[in-house]
Enzyme design. Structure first.
Site, PDB file in Angstrom:
ATOM      1  N   CYS A   9       3.690   2.935   4.873  1.00  0.00           N
ATOM      2  CA  CYS A   9       3.324   4.565   4.965  1.00  0.00           C
ATOM      3  C   CYS A   9       1.920   4.505   4.928  1.00  0.00           C
ATOM      4  O   CYS A   9       1.028   3.927   4.436  1.00  0.00           O
ATOM      5  CB  CYS A   9       3.700   4.920   3.503  1.00  0.00           C
ATOM      6  SG  CYS A   9       3.402   6.562   3.590  1.00  0.00           S
ATOM      7  N   VAL A  10       1.537   5.172   5.975  1.00  0.00           N
ATOM      8  CA  VAL A  10      -0.097   5.559   6.220  1.00  0.00           C
ATOM      9  C   VAL A  10      -0.290   7.109   6.049  1.00  0.00           C
ATOM     10  O   VAL A  10       0.433   7.746   6.859  1.00  0.00           O
ATOM     11  CB  VAL A  10      -0.505   5.090   7.615  1.00  0.00           C
ATOM     12  CG1 VAL A  10      -1.913   5.309   7.729  1.00  0.00           C
ATOM     13  CG2 VAL A  10      -0.103   3.489   7.894  1.00  0.00           C
ATOM     14  N   ILE A  11      -1.135   7.650   5.250  1.00  0.00           N
ATOM     15  CA  ILE A  11      -1.500   9.003   4.954  1.00  0.00           C
ATOM     16  C   ILE A  11      -2.616   9.102   5.532  1.00  0.00           C
ATOM     17  O   ILE A  11      -3.548   8.600   5.182  1.00  0.00           O
ATOM     18  CB  ILE A  11      -1.339   9.365   3.788  1.00  0.00           C
ATOM     19  CG1 ILE A  11       0.287   9.078   3.200  1.00  0.00           C
ATOM     20  CG2 ILE A  11      -1.473  10.768   3.373  1.00  0.00           C
ATOM     21  CD1 ILE A  11       0.389   9.119   1.536  1.00  0.00           C
ATOM     22  N   TRP A  56       0.861  -1.115   0.162  1.00  0.00           N
ATOM     23  CA  TRP A  56      -0.049  -0.137  -0.049  1.00  0.00           C
ATOM     24  C   TRP A  56       0.833   1.165   0.028  1.00  0.00           C
ATOM     25  O   TRP A  56       1.742   1.199   0.844  1.00  0.00           O
ATOM     26  CB  TRP A  56      -1.054   0.023   1.115  1.00  0.00           C
ATOM     27  CG  TRP A  56      -1.944   1.008   1.027  1.00  0.00           C
ATOM     28  CD1 TRP A  56      -2.082   2.205   1.850  1.00  0.00           C
ATOM     29  CD2 TRP A  56      -3.186   0.769   0.459  1.00  0.00           C
ATOM     30  NE1 TRP A  56      -3.354   3.063   1.573  1.00  0.00           N
ATOM     31  CE2 TRP A  56      -3.949   2.002   0.464  1.00  0.00           C
ATOM     32  CE3 TRP A  56      -3.784   0.157  -0.575  1.00  0.00           C
ATOM     33  CZ2 TRP A  56      -5.326   2.355   0.156  1.00  0.00           C
ATOM     34  CZ3 TRP A  56      -5.012   0.397  -0.981  1.00  0.00           C
ATOM     35  CH2 TRP A  56      -5.548   1.343  -0.790  1.00  0.00           C
ATOM     36  N   TYR A  78      11.578   0.211  13.000  1.00  0.00           N
ATOM     37  CA  TYR A  78      10.225   0.811  12.672  1.00  0.00           C
ATOM     38  C   TYR A  78      10.329   1.674  11.481  1.00  0.00           C
ATOM     39  O   TYR A  78      10.962   2.925  11.821  1.00  0.00           O
ATOM     40  CB  TYR A  78       9.818   1.593  13.992  1.00  0.00           C
ATOM     41  CG  TYR A  78       8.379   2.272  13.836  1.00  0.00           C
ATOM     42  CD1 TYR A  78       7.259   1.627  14.255  1.00  0.00           C
ATOM     43  CD2 TYR A  78       8.444   3.675  13.672  1.00  0.00           C
ATOM     44  CE1 TYR A  78       5.972   2.379  14.078  1.00  0.00           C
ATOM     45  CE2 TYR A  78       7.287   4.286  13.500  1.00  0.00           C
ATOM     46  CZ  TYR A  78       5.914   3.519  13.742  1.00  0.00           C
ATOM     47  OH  TYR A  78       4.659   4.285  13.719  1.00  0.00           O
ATOM     48  N   PHE A 113      -0.936  -2.706   8.455  1.00  0.00           N
ATOM     49  CA  PHE A 113      -1.189  -3.390   9.595  1.00  0.00           C
ATOM     50  C   PHE A 113      -0.740  -4.576   9.592  1.00  0.00           C
ATOM     51  O   PHE A 113      -0.486  -5.201  10.737  1.00  0.00           O
ATOM     52  CB  PHE A 113      -2.732  -3.367   9.446  1.00  0.00           C
ATOM     53  CG  PHE A 113      -3.561  -3.897  10.875  1.00  0.00           C
ATOM     54  CD1 PHE A 113      -3.450  -3.057  11.911  1.00  0.00           C
ATOM     55  CD2 PHE A 113      -3.723  -5.068  10.919  1.00  0.00           C
ATOM     56  CE1 PHE A 113      -4.088  -3.343  13.340  1.00  0.00           C
ATOM     57  CE2 PHE A 113      -4.328  -5.751  12.026  1.00  0.00           C
ATOM     58  CZ  PHE A 113      -4.366  -4.775  13.344  1.00  0.00           C
ATOM     59  N   GLU A 114      -0.518  -5.176   8.255  1.00  0.00           N
ATOM     60  CA  GLU A 114      -0.048  -6.586   8.275  1.00  0.00           C
ATOM     61  C   GLU A 114       1.477  -6.594   8.423  1.00  0.00           C
ATOM     62  O   GLU A 114       2.170  -7.635   8.358  1.00  0.00           O
ATOM     63  CB  GLU A 114      -0.134  -7.199   6.635  1.00  0.00           C
ATOM     64  CG  GLU A 114      -1.912  -7.339   6.610  1.00  0.00           C
ATOM     65  CD  GLU A 114      -2.674  -6.053   6.255  1.00  0.00           C
ATOM     66  OE1 GLU A 114      -3.779  -6.014   6.569  1.00  0.00           O
ATOM     67  OE2 GLU A 114      -2.097  -4.963   5.923  1.00  0.00           O
ATOM     68  N   HIS A 126      -9.639   5.574  10.373  1.00  0.00           N
ATOM     69  CA  HIS A 126      -9.001   4.730   9.918  1.00  0.00           C
ATOM     70  C   HIS A 126      -7.375   4.799  10.162  1.00  0.00           C
ATOM     71  O   HIS A 126      -6.695   3.969  10.543  1.00  0.00           O
ATOM     72  CB  HIS A 126      -9.102   4.569   8.642  1.00  0.00           C
ATOM     73  CG  HIS A 126      -8.300   3.206   7.757  1.00  0.00           C
ATOM     74  ND1 HIS A 126      -8.841   1.803   8.066  1.00  0.00           N
ATOM     75  CD2 HIS A 126      -7.382   3.241   7.122  1.00  0.00           C
ATOM     76  CE1 HIS A 126      -7.907   1.099   7.616  1.00  0.00           C
ATOM     77  NE2 HIS A 126      -7.200   1.824   6.876  1.00  0.00           N
TER      78      HIS A 126
END
Length: 164
Positions: A89-91, A31, A122, A66-67, A97
């Site tokens: 990477c989470v935006i 992702w 991390y 998450f995985e 969410h």
């Protein structure tokens, strides 16, 4: 130190021990690949620069950030690596969410470090917008992948020294 005050790719190469003979796993989220791809490239390049052979870098993908926790746990348990680098990477979007994914992944990776015997690094970017992510994936603030690779090398060295 806040990233905007420090370039992620700048470090003293003399402060990094030789990584020759060390084995590294990198678990990378598919992702936001336009961000995680450059982070992966930075980590691999930095590992190679410090003496890791290509055969000693195991790269596996997982669908999302998450995985990363499961992927890192399985890689650490495999016995094939001395350290695991988790890259994602989470935006931030319009829903909560972002908060749930960031908190779950962060807590999960932290738990792997406290309960496991293989350092898990991390490398999860948690950004408010795409520009912040790009800035940290080879942009004006350097590449978090570089920093993660240096940290992984230092943690393997630390473990070896503490165990004698």
């Amino acid at each position: 130190m806040a990233t905007n005050l420090h370039n992620l790719s700048e470090y003293d190469p003399k402060s990094v021990p030789s990584a020759k003979g060390m084995r590294f796993g990198i678990v990378v989220s598919e992702w936001n690949h336009h961000i995680t791809g450059p982070l992966l490239e930075g980590a691999q390049t930095t590992l190679l620069k410090h003496g890791v052979s290509e055969e000693d870098i195991l790269v596996m993908t997982v669908p999302g950030s998450f995985e990363l926790v499961f992927g890192a746990a399985q890689m650490a348990k495999s016995g094939k690596v001395d350290a695991v680098i988790a890259i994602g990477c989470v935006i931030r979007g319009d829903t909560p969410h972002f908060d749930y994914i960031c908190e779950g992944a962060t807590q999960g990776l932290a738990e792997l470090n406290t309960t496991g015997d293989v350092p898990v690094i991390y490398g999860l970017l948690t950004c408010n917008n795409l520009q912040q992510a790009q800035d940290r994936a080879g942009g004006i603030l350097g590449n978090k992948g570089d920093e993660c690779a240096v940290t992984a090398i230092k943690m393997v060295d630390y473990k070896r020294r503490i165990k004698g």
